[in-house]
Enzyme design. Sequence first.
Site, mmCIF file in Angstrom:
data_model
loop_
_atom_site.group_PDB
_atom_site.id
_atom_site.type_symbol
_atom_site.label_atom_id
_atom_site.label_comp_id
_atom_site.label_asym_id
_atom_site.label_seq_id
_atom_site.Cartn_x
_atom_site.Cartn_y
_atom_site.Cartn_z
ATOM 1 N N HIS A 333 -2.715 2.969 12.585
ATOM 2 C CA HIS A 333 -2.217 2.792 11.211
ATOM 3 C C HIS A 333 -3.243 2.217 10.250
ATOM 4 O O HIS A 333 -2.900 1.919 9.101
ATOM 5 C CB HIS A 333 -0.994 1.874 11.192
ATOM 6 C CG HIS A 333 0.211 2.449 11.849
ATOM 7 N ND1 HIS A 333 1.155 3.183 11.160
ATOM 8 C CD2 HIS A 333 0.628 2.403 13.133
ATOM 9 C CE1 HIS A 333 2.114 3.542 11.996
ATOM 10 N NE2 HIS A 333 1.814 3.092 13.209
ATOM 11 N N LYS A 519 3.694 -3.398 -3.126
ATOM 12 C CA LYS A 519 3.117 -3.213 -1.786
ATOM 13 C C LYS A 519 2.540 -4.558 -1.341
ATOM 14 O O LYS A 519 2.438 -5.474 -2.157
ATOM 15 C CB LYS A 519 2.016 -2.158 -1.826
ATOM 16 C CG LYS A 519 1.010 -2.381 -2.964
ATOM 17 C CD LYS A 519 -0.027 -1.287 -3.069
ATOM 18 C CE LYS A 519 0.447 0.028 -3.600
ATOM 19 N NZ LYS A 519 0.630 1.038 -2.576
ATOM 20 N N ARG A 520 2.171 -4.682 -0.061
ATOM 21 C CA ARG A 520 1.500 -5.902 0.378
ATOM 22 C C ARG A 520 0.324 -6.207 -0.537
ATOM 23 O O ARG A 520 -0.288 -5.292 -1.084
ATOM 24 C CB ARG A 520 0.947 -5.716 1.799
ATOM 25 C CG ARG A 520 1.882 -6.066 2.916
ATOM 26 C CD ARG A 520 1.185 -5.947 4.267
ATOM 27 N NE ARG A 520 0.816 -4.576 4.569
ATOM 28 C CZ ARG A 520 -0.412 -4.173 4.878
ATOM 29 N NH1 ARG A 520 -1.403 -5.047 4.946
ATOM 30 N NH2 ARG A 520 -0.664 -2.917 5.161
ATOM 31 N N LYS A 525 -6.086 -2.709 -1.692
ATOM 32 C CA LYS A 525 -5.050 -2.049 -2.500
ATOM 33 C C LYS A 525 -5.295 -2.239 -4.000
ATOM 34 O O LYS A 525 -4.687 -1.595 -4.829
ATOM 35 C CB LYS A 525 -3.664 -2.563 -2.103
ATOM 36 C CG LYS A 525 -3.274 -2.174 -0.664
ATOM 37 C CD LYS A 525 -1.921 -2.773 -0.277
ATOM 38 C CE LYS A 525 -1.562 -2.539 1.169
ATOM 39 N NZ LYS A 525 -1.022 -1.188 1.438
ATOM 40 N N THR A 627 3.532 4.684 2.081
ATOM 41 C CA THR A 627 4.851 5.331 2.125
ATOM 42 C C THR A 627 5.632 5.000 0.861
ATOM 43 O O THR A 627 6.516 5.748 0.464
ATOM 44 C CB THR A 627 5.648 4.873 3.363
ATOM 45 O OG1 THR A 627 5.521 3.451 3.500
ATOM 46 C CG2 THR A 627 5.149 5.547 4.619
ATOM 47 N N LYS A 631 8.273 7.132 -1.816
ATOM 48 C CA LYS A 631 9.562 6.665 -2.340
ATOM 49 C C LYS A 631 9.623 6.850 -3.854
ATOM 50 O O LYS A 631 10.652 7.243 -4.410
ATOM 51 C CB LYS A 631 9.789 5.190 -1.954
ATOM 52 C CG LYS A 631 9.984 5.018 -0.450
ATOM 53 C CD LYS A 631 9.788 3.591 0.058
ATOM 54 C CE LYS A 631 9.554 3.612 1.571
ATOM 55 N NZ LYS A 631 8.989 2.359 2.098
HETATM 56 C C1 26V Z 1 -3.521 -5.696 8.933
HETATM 57 C C2 26V Z 1 -4.520 -6.578 8.586
HETATM 58 C C3 26V Z 1 -4.716 -7.764 9.406
HETATM 59 C C4 26V Z 1 -5.939 -8.567 9.054
HETATM 60 C C5 26V Z 1 -6.175 -8.605 7.569
HETATM 61 C C6 26V Z 1 -6.342 -7.221 7.028
HETATM 62 C C7 26V Z 1 -5.270 -6.318 7.455
HETATM 63 C C8 26V Z 1 -5.011 -5.188 6.721
HETATM 64 C C9 26V Z 1 -4.031 -4.323 7.085
HETATM 65 C C10 26V Z 1 -3.276 -4.580 8.197
HETATM 66 C C11 26V Z 1 -2.153 -3.664 8.527
HETATM 67 C C12 26V Z 1 -2.398 -2.802 9.665
HETATM 68 C C13 26V Z 1 -1.308 -1.873 10.009
HETATM 69 C C14 26V Z 1 -0.477 -1.360 8.857
HETATM 70 O O1 26V Z 1 0.469 -1.974 8.427
HETATM 71 N N1 26V Z 1 -0.787 -0.177 8.381
HETATM 72 C C15 26V Z 1 -0.012 0.542 7.362
HETATM 73 O O2 26V Z 1 0.796 1.481 8.058
HETATM 74 C C16 26V Z 1 1.581 2.266 7.184
HETATM 75 C C17 26V Z 1 2.467 3.133 8.051
HETATM 76 O O3 26V Z 1 1.707 4.044 8.766
HETATM 77 C C18 26V Z 1 0.681 3.072 6.272
HETATM 78 O O4 26V Z 1 1.477 3.828 5.397
HETATM 79 C C19 26V Z 1 -0.234 2.159 5.477
HETATM 80 O O5 26V Z 1 -1.145 2.908 4.725
HETATM 81 C C20 26V Z 1 -0.974 1.229 6.423
HETATM 82 O O6 26V Z 1 -1.701 0.246 5.701
#
Ligand code: 26V
Length: 784
Positions: A333, A519-520, A525, A627, A631
Amino acid sequence: MKRQEIIKGMEKYLKVKYGVKIEEAKEYEIFNALSLTLLEGIVDDWNKTTDEYSKHKKAYYFSAEYLMGRALGNNLISLGLYDEVKDILEQYNININKIEEIEEDAGLGNGGLGRLAACFMDSAATLDMPLTGYGIRYSNGLFNQKFVDGFQMEEADNWLKYGDPWSVRKDRDTQIVEFSDMKVKAVPYDTPIIGYGTKNINTLRLWKCEAINEFDFNEFNDQKYDKAVKLKNRADDISRVLYPNDSNQEGKLLRLRQQYFLVSASLKDILKKHKEKNGEITKEFSSLHAVQLNDTHPTLAIPEFIRILVDEENVKFEDALEIAKKVFAYTNHTILAEALEKWDVKLIKKLFPRIHAIIVEIDKSLAKELKSKGYTDISDFKIIANRQVRMANLAIYVSSAVNGVAQLHTDILKDTELNNWYKLYPTKFQNKTNGITPRRWLRLCNQELSALITELLGSEAWVKDLSLLEGLKKFENDEKVLKRFMDIKHKKKEQLADYIKENHGIELNPDSLFDIQIKRLHEYKRQLLNAFYILDLYYRVKENPSMDIPPVTFIFGAKAFPGYRRAKAIVKFINEIGRMVNNDASINGKIKVVFVENYRVSYGEKLFPAADLSKQISTAGKEASGTGNMKFMLNGTPTFGTLDGANVEIAQASGEDNNFIFGLKVEEIEALKGKYSTEEFYSKNKDLKKVIDSLIDGTFDDGGSGDFQDLYNSLMKEGDQYFLLADFESFKATEDQVFAAYKDEKKWAQKCFANVCNSGVFSSDRTILQYCEEIWNIKKTPIK
Ligand code: 26V
């Protein structure tokens, strides 16, 4: 269920649980009684579904996160009872929205990854597919966000404080999970996943961790009360809280425990049922079970599965590994390096030495294969290296399929990030572009637009087959239809404005353009780029009050990870901009900036339908899919975005003319790397310089924290990793195009409408069918 059954059920539960009649009941009592009534109504079909599935091949979704949001409204829609129940409640002078609003969100996820899992659950149930979700029942979900003087503050999310009528504790299926230093109980809580317009009821099984003995009686008798409950507390800790992705050392140890807890309990559950039905475990196992790993978080499932087969089922290691290679599949992801999971060997060895030994064996088997294929340098493939276990390598090696979540993302995995693996196993790699469930993200959250679509298409079939939305295309020039369509948009904007007024005391103009980024919060982003743009626009309007732009409201919603200083600084910065802009009477209310507090699934349901513009502005190559972008599209909102993640496919599907694409593309970003000079952009562009300088020239106050200086440094001293400066002008020019396009009401309406017509492909029904057919090999199994 019939009207009378629903009323009788509510009366019964109100009487036994609270001793009241409907007329006297409080909102949460109605919520609980109604939910229990509905649960009672489906329980037979639920059991039937479970029985039927046990006769066929099944898939299991292993995920550390499920961002479910609220259940009641969604379940009423799925059961076809929403209007009936609304009517029943009205009879007692109760507003159904009030009852829906009383429900706490089940916020057991950080963002997109957890929400995707929730959409998948809904789609599989709707399609009668035998998919079971396994996860953790965190006592506290993602923190609640408060703003104090513009700063984010976090509060515990005690979502279970009034109980959860939608989950059923199944003590009989309790499993024991063993760590080197403790043994705990995993108690399952099952939540029914009610498919839309079908009898099938699927299951989401979430494990709660409990001590095997509540407390130690010997200590208790010695009057050492603290010590007596210590073991209980240590066990409770394991499922106490969902960790934000940025946890510290102590958080990490618990997170690793959580991951093992989840996979060990789930596998034991699956294997126990398998043995009850089929006897011992043989190579046939993989013809009956498929496990999907949602990111690397549940990857310990692989060595745990092998451990159980080898140590407890007398299977040889090589055979166990071969079976595992057919059972597991892995979804990636993100390509962000800092998000790729690596665990210290020491930690793994300490908590579960046998798992460590098995990982060593798996690593050896990989090395053997690579050597036999002629590889000499295998360092990039190694699962254990530099005293760390690389979870992605473990997942990729053993999985039968590895997938990305949008075409561009999958291409990047194949061509760069995982190119070595792709060359080794070209056929393992697949794309599964994400999707969203049309039930929650249109049918429930935009009932007005849903009714219009149903009327125009002559049936509700689109809710289960979203490709039917294409049938709306014949109305694309129908002025009456377009007017009704835009009137609905206006109504959703009014509803949002009312809600924001009531909850945050801020007045919004529903006639202004609602430009929304939700979004987060993360640097990639680029909420900060949006903020710079807004500030620049404000300065321009101030300088030229007659500037020809429509009134515009910029709305943000985002949680920043508690330990992520820069993300929190961006929250504060945007709130400061809001304070300045919203209080400046001289701009005549032309611009407003609102950062809504505590963005979450249920807030999203109010925001997506009310948007005129969907901001999706990540640095190209960084957003795996997104996603939220889907929406917005489904609710008739053009995308303002970079060619990143699923934006690429959105623009393809609905036409570049119906969206606003800006900024550098992936290849252009790659080409810039090494040559990029922020100084050049900064010194040549005085408007850009002015907004960047506002971070450090005293325009805004960061409360003495130094946070704004740090943001400034990220751009001007640390090379602007996410290329904000490089995309600023393109952003500006494109937003000007938006303002121009917005003026032509008919053309604008057509753009919005085209987005609805072309959004069918982004249904998670399509996505989940692809997983079923191309990875899991499971079939529709409807009950009678
Ligand atoms: C985790 C971390 C942890 C350390 C700090 C930076 C950081 C950045 C991102 C993440 C998230 C990793 C996994 C995640 O949530 N991915 C999201 O998954 C969605 C579903 O597939 C996708 O639509 C998003 O683009 C993606 O960011």
